[in-house]
Design an enzyme around this catalytic site. Structure first.
Site, short mmCIF file in Angstrom:
data_model
loop_
_atom_site.label_atom_id
_atom_site.label_comp_id
_atom_site.label_asym_id
_atom_site.label_seq_id
_atom_site.Cartn_x
_atom_site.Cartn_y
_atom_site.Cartn_z
N HIS A 111 0.83 -1.20 0.00
CA HIS A 111 0.00 0.00 0.00
C HIS A 111 0.87 1.25 0.00
O HIS A 111 1.84 1.35 0.76
CB HIS A 111 -0.90 0.00 1.24
N SER A 112 0.54 2.21 -0.85
CA SER A 112 1.13 3.55 -0.82
C SER A 112 2.65 3.51 -0.87
O SER A 112 3.22 3.05 -1.85
CB SER A 112 0.60 4.28 0.42
N MET A 113 3.35 4.00 0.16
CA MET A 113 4.81 3.95 0.15
C MET A 113 5.31 2.52 0.01
O MET A 113 6.32 2.26 -0.65
CB MET A 113 5.39 4.57 1.42
N ALA A 115 3.95 0.29 -1.75
CA ALA A 115 3.86 -0.01 -3.18
C ALA A 115 5.08 0.52 -3.91
O ALA A 115 5.58 -0.11 -4.85
CB ALA A 115 2.58 0.57 -3.77
N HIS A 275 -7.86 6.45 0.18
CA HIS A 275 -6.49 5.98 0.07
C HIS A 275 -6.27 4.70 0.88
O HIS A 275 -5.49 3.83 0.48
CB HIS A 275 -5.55 7.08 0.55
#
Length: 301
Positions: A111-113, A115, A275
């Protein structure tokens, strides 16, 4: 292959894990002898980011999920005073965990960072990454080449300042409220609760204090350029499933469009949610359903 129906958000107690002489902490769901996926959380989050999604995927795919706390996050150790939190440093956390888990090749759920870290690993060490399941994140934060000196200046000045004390709150409810009010991306209290619970510790005077290393809030000394990130994305050979939230950080922004176009064979799904849609009670079952259906179909092909 187990079933892929998802009807409710389940709460299943994970097993705590510790790697690298206690430097890295993690949470594990599923049988220890099942195929293992490693889950990577976002900036200022922790392994509890996957506390609602992991139990559903364990049942659906017959897998084990090991969610890391990156260095400086959750229950993992902070880096030494001379250390840093550059994006590529987190790649070593993943590789260290893989070594501890005896994984030569891994499926990453990120997820997010997280990723961004997953993309770096898949591009640079393609023989070590089997598949990527990315949640509202692709590529990495970047700085145009002409802003390199400015970015370095910001980082140097910030890193020379004395460290601030870790935030303290009278109780966990106040800490959750602070996360909701001050988060970089919108999040409600129900969604934020598992993250804050794992990221706080009691103090001697009955308050709660954040575990997160305050150095994480300092700007990076150096970032990749946009061209470097696109080149890295173009080197990914693993199968990629990208799940975005309708109110997430990607959408049809120019950079997100370029990033998606750079990845060969990317499958994209946009779902209702923000998000942190993989942690939102109203969205997580759908996220799990899409992941389960995609990889079951992919494995049969």
């Amino acid at each position: 292959m187990p079933h892929t129906e998802f009807t409710a958000v389940r709460t299943v107690a994970p097993q705590p894990l510790s790697f690298v002489q206690g430097r890295l902490a993690a949470l594990s769901w599923g049988r220890s002898d099942a195929p293992t996926w490693v889950a990577l959380h976002g900036w200022l989050d922790n392994a509890a980011s996957f506390s609602r999604l992991a139990p559903l995927l364990v049942d659906a795919l017959g897998i084990r999920i090991v969610a890391l706390d990156f260095r400086g996050h959750g229950h993992s150790a902070h880096t030494p005073p001379s250390g840093d939190y550059a994006l590529w440093d987190y790649c070593h956390d993943v590789l260290d965990a893989m070594e501890a888990l005896d994984l030569e090749k891994v499926s990453l759920l990120a997820h997010s960072m997280g990723a961004a870290v997953a993309c770096l690993l898949a591009a640079s060490l393609p023989e070590r990454v089997e598949r990527l399941t990315l949640i509202d994140g692709l590529g990495a934060l970047n700085t145009p080449i002409e802003e390199t000196a400015s970015q370095l200046r910001k980082g140097l000045v910030a890193h020379r300042r004395p460290l601030s004390r870790a935030p303290r709150y009278p109780d966990i409810e106040s800490a959750i409220a602070a996360r909701v009010a001050g988060g970089v991306t919108p999040v409600d209290s129900i969604t934020a609760t598992p993250l804050v619970e794992r990221n706080t510790q009691p103090t001697a005077d009955g308050h709660v204090q954040m575990r997160t290393d305050s150095r994480l809030l300092k700007p990076s000394l150096v970032r990749f350029t946009p061209e470097q990130v696109l080149a890295l994305l173009g080197e990914i050979n693993a199968s990629v499933l990208l799940i975005e939230g309708e109110q997430g950080i990607l959408g049809e922004r120019a950079w997100a469009v370029q990033a998606r176009q750079a990845v060969k064979g990317l499958t994209r799904h946009v779902l209702s949610g923000g998000h942190h849609l993989h942690l939102e009670p109203r969205a997580v079952a759908k996220v799990a359903s899409v992941i389960g259906a995609h990889w079951c179909k992919n494995d049969r092909a």
